[in-house]
Design a protein around this motif. Sequence first.
Motif, PDB file in Angstrom:
ATOM      1  N   SER A 132      15.730 -32.138 -10.326  1.00  0.00           N
ATOM      2  CA  SER A 132      16.216 -30.887  -9.743  1.00  0.00           C
ATOM      3  C   SER A 132      15.055 -29.906  -9.639  1.00  0.00           C
ATOM      4  O   SER A 132      14.068 -29.996 -10.372  1.00  0.00           O
ATOM      5  N   ASP A 133      15.183 -28.962  -8.703  1.00  0.00           N
ATOM      6  CA  ASP A 133      14.129 -27.982  -8.473  1.00  0.00           C
ATOM      7  C   ASP A 133      13.967 -27.076  -9.687  1.00  0.00           C
ATOM      8  O   ASP A 133      14.947 -26.653 -10.298  1.00  0.00           O
ATOM      9  N   LEU A 134      12.719 -26.784 -10.009  1.00  0.00           N
ATOM     10  CA  LEU A 134      12.387 -25.878 -11.109  1.00  0.00           C
ATOM     11  C   LEU A 134      11.974 -24.558 -10.484  1.00  0.00           C
ATOM     12  O   LEU A 134      10.823 -24.362 -10.112  1.00  0.00           O
ATOM     13  N   GLY A 135      12.938 -23.666 -10.305  1.00  0.00           N
ATOM     14  CA  GLY A 135      12.647 -22.384  -9.684  1.00  0.00           C
ATOM     15  C   GLY A 135      12.472 -22.510  -8.171  1.00  0.00           C
ATOM     16  O   GLY A 135      12.761 -23.535  -7.566  1.00  0.00           O
ATOM     17  N   ALA A 136      11.961 -21.451  -7.578  1.00  0.00           N
ATOM     18  CA  ALA A 136      11.739 -21.394  -6.132  1.00  0.00           C
ATOM     19  C   ALA A 136      10.411 -22.062  -5.787  1.00  0.00           C
ATOM     20  O   ALA A 136       9.550 -22.236  -6.652  1.00  0.00           O
ATOM     21  N   PRO A 137      10.209 -22.430  -4.518  1.00  0.00           N
ATOM     22  CA  PRO A 137       8.902 -22.960  -4.110  1.00  0.00           C
ATOM     23  C   PRO A 137       7.800 -21.945  -4.410  1.00  0.00           C
ATOM     24  O   PRO A 137       8.032 -20.728  -4.375  1.00  0.00           O
ATOM     25  N   ILE A 138       6.605 -22.450  -4.706  1.00  0.00           N
ATOM     26  CA  ILE A 138       5.485 -21.570  -5.044  1.00  0.00           C
ATOM     27  C   ILE A 138       4.314 -21.832  -4.091  1.00  0.00           C
ATOM     28  O   ILE A 138       4.204 -22.901  -3.505  1.00  0.00           O
ATOM     29  N   PHE A 139       3.452 -20.839  -3.977  1.00  0.00           N
ATOM     30  CA  PHE A 139       2.271 -20.978  -3.132  1.00  0.00           C
ATOM     31  C   PHE A 139       1.197 -21.763  -3.875  1.00  0.00           C
ATOM     32  O   PHE A 139       1.035 -21.618  -5.086  1.00  0.00           O
ATOM     33  N   ALA A 140       0.473 -22.594  -3.129  1.00  0.00           N
ATOM     34  CA  ALA A 140      -0.573 -23.427  -3.718  1.00  0.00           C
ATOM     35  C   ALA A 140      -1.682 -23.667  -2.700  1.00  0.00           C
ATOM     36  O   ALA A 140      -1.472 -23.516  -1.495  1.00  0.00           O
ATOM     37  N   ARG A 141      -2.837 -24.047  -3.198  1.00  0.00           N
ATOM     38  CA  ARG A 141      -3.904 -24.574  -2.350  1.00  0.00           C
ATOM     39  C   ARG A 141      -3.906 -26.078  -2.555  1.00  0.00           C
ATOM     40  O   ARG A 141      -3.761 -26.558  -3.680  1.00  0.00           O
TER      41      ARG A 141
ATOM     42  N   VAL B 233      -3.789 -26.081  -6.521  1.00  0.00           N
ATOM     43  CA  VAL B 233      -4.124 -24.924  -7.346  1.00  0.00           C
ATOM     44  C   VAL B 233      -3.009 -23.905  -7.173  1.00  0.00           C
ATOM     45  O   VAL B 233      -2.620 -23.585  -6.045  1.00  0.00           O
ATOM     46  N   ILE B 234      -2.489 -23.406  -8.307  1.00  0.00           N
ATOM     47  CA  ILE B 234      -1.408 -22.418  -8.297  1.00  0.00           C
ATOM     48  C   ILE B 234      -1.802 -21.261  -9.198  1.00  0.00           C
ATOM     49  O   ILE B 234      -2.736 -21.358  -9.995  1.00  0.00           O
ATOM     50  N   ARG B 235      -1.090 -20.161  -9.078  1.00  0.00           N
ATOM     51  CA  ARG B 235      -1.300 -19.035  -9.999  1.00  0.00           C
ATOM     52  C   ARG B 235      -0.846 -19.437 -11.404  1.00  0.00           C
ATOM     53  O   ARG B 235       0.121 -20.163 -11.559  1.00  0.00           O
ATOM     54  N   ALA B 236      -1.516 -18.915 -12.394  1.00  0.00           N
ATOM     55  CA  ALA B 236      -1.187 -19.225 -13.790  1.00  0.00           C
ATOM     56  C   ALA B 236      -0.159 -18.228 -14.322  1.00  0.00           C
ATOM     57  O   ALA B 236      -0.433 -17.434 -15.204  1.00  0.00           O
ATOM     58  N   THR B 237       1.032 -18.286 -13.764  1.00  0.00           N
ATOM     59  CA  THR B 237       2.129 -17.432 -14.213  1.00  0.00           C
ATOM     60  C   THR B 237       2.817 -18.097 -15.409  1.00  0.00           C
ATOM     61  O   THR B 237       2.504 -19.234 -15.763  1.00  0.00           O
ATOM     62  N   ALA B 238       3.783 -17.418 -15.978  1.00  0.00           N
ATOM     63  CA  ALA B 238       4.534 -18.010 -17.092  1.00  0.00           C
ATOM     64  C   ALA B 238       5.248 -19.282 -16.639  1.00  0.00           C
ATOM     65  O   ALA B 238       5.251 -20.289 -17.349  1.00  0.00           O
TER      66      ALA B 238
ATOM     67  N   THR C 224     -11.758 -18.355 -14.880  1.00  0.00           N
ATOM     68  CA  THR C 224     -10.693 -17.363 -14.613  1.00  0.00           C
ATOM     69  C   THR C 224      -9.517 -17.789 -15.456  1.00  0.00           C
ATOM     70  O   THR C 224      -9.482 -18.671 -15.911  1.00  0.00           O
ATOM     71  N   ARG C 225      -8.630 -17.146 -15.789  1.00  0.00           N
ATOM     72  CA  ARG C 225      -7.423 -17.678 -16.396  1.00  0.00           C
ATOM     73  C   ARG C 225      -6.266 -17.409 -15.469  1.00  0.00           C
ATOM     74  O   ARG C 225      -5.125 -17.476 -15.840  1.00  0.00           O
ATOM     75  N   ALA C 226      -6.591 -17.113 -14.213  1.00  0.00           N
ATOM     76  CA  ALA C 226      -5.585 -16.708 -13.251  1.00  0.00           C
ATOM     77  C   ALA C 226      -4.973 -17.874 -12.492  1.00  0.00           C
ATOM     78  O   ALA C 226      -3.934 -17.719 -11.875  1.00  0.00           O
ATOM     79  N   PHE C 227      -5.633 -19.061 -12.522  1.00  0.00           N
ATOM     80  CA  PHE C 227      -5.166 -20.186 -11.732  1.00  0.00           C
ATOM     81  C   PHE C 227      -5.132 -21.466 -12.557  1.00  0.00           C
ATOM     82  O   PHE C 227      -5.888 -21.620 -13.504  1.00  0.00           O
ATOM     83  N   LEU C 228      -4.247 -22.380 -12.154  1.00  0.00           N
ATOM     84  CA  LEU C 228      -4.155 -23.711 -12.743  1.00  0.00           C
ATOM     85  C   LEU C 228      -4.396 -24.738 -11.659  1.00  0.00           C
ATOM     86  O   LEU C 228      -3.945 -24.559 -10.525  1.00  0.00           O
ATOM     87  N   GLU C 229      -5.092 -25.817 -12.015  1.00  0.00           N
ATOM     88  CA  GLU C 229      -5.302 -26.922 -11.090  1.00  0.00           C
ATOM     89  C   GLU C 229      -4.470 -28.104 -11.553  1.00  0.00           C
ATOM     90  O   GLU C 229      -4.582 -28.530 -12.698  1.00  0.00           O
ATOM     91  N   ILE C 230      -3.630 -28.626 -10.654  1.00  0.00           N
ATOM     92  CA  ILE C 230      -2.763 -29.756 -10.970  1.00  0.00           C
ATOM     93  C   ILE C 230      -3.257 -30.947 -10.162  1.00  0.00           C
ATOM     94  O   ILE C 230      -3.296 -30.909  -8.939  1.00  0.00           O
ATOM     95  N   THR C 231      -3.657 -32.001 -10.857  1.00  0.00           N
ATOM     96  CA  THR C 231      -4.040 -33.241 -10.186  1.00  0.00           C
ATOM     97  C   THR C 231      -2.812 -34.130 -10.138  1.00  0.00           C
ATOM     98  O   THR C 231      -2.141 -34.340 -11.151  1.00  0.00           O
TER      99      THR C 231
END
Length: 113
Positions: free
Chosen positions: A32-41, A65-70, A99-106
């Motif tokens: 199931s979806d975890l929250g709303a769609p998010i912006f990514a690179r 790459v996404i923002r490092a939100t909660a 930065t601690r502002a972004f996360l990279e997901i492989t």
Amino acid sequence: MVLNAGNLNRRIQIQRTTQTPDGQGGFEDDWSDLGAPIFARRRDVSDSERMMAGRWDNKLVTRFVIRATASGRSITRFDRIVHEGVVYEIDGIKEVPDTRAFLEITAYARDVP
């Protein structure tokens, strides 16, 4: 390239699974979806980069790459990403250096049209 919010020009959906009994002593995954769609690179890993890493197989390996939100920090490697109809299994998550502002997901996709 400097990473900023303007580079996040794709929309991805994170999905999480819950397991439900299948009636035969096993379990079924129910995604199931975890929250709303998010912006990514999105950046696909090149063939030469995959060969140097010793990972030559029939998978499409991509870095998002996404923002490092909660909510972004709650993503685990047991979740998955859906982008443009393709399902990606998460292989690893790390903070983008300096930065601690972004996360990279492989992540990787097996069945790519």
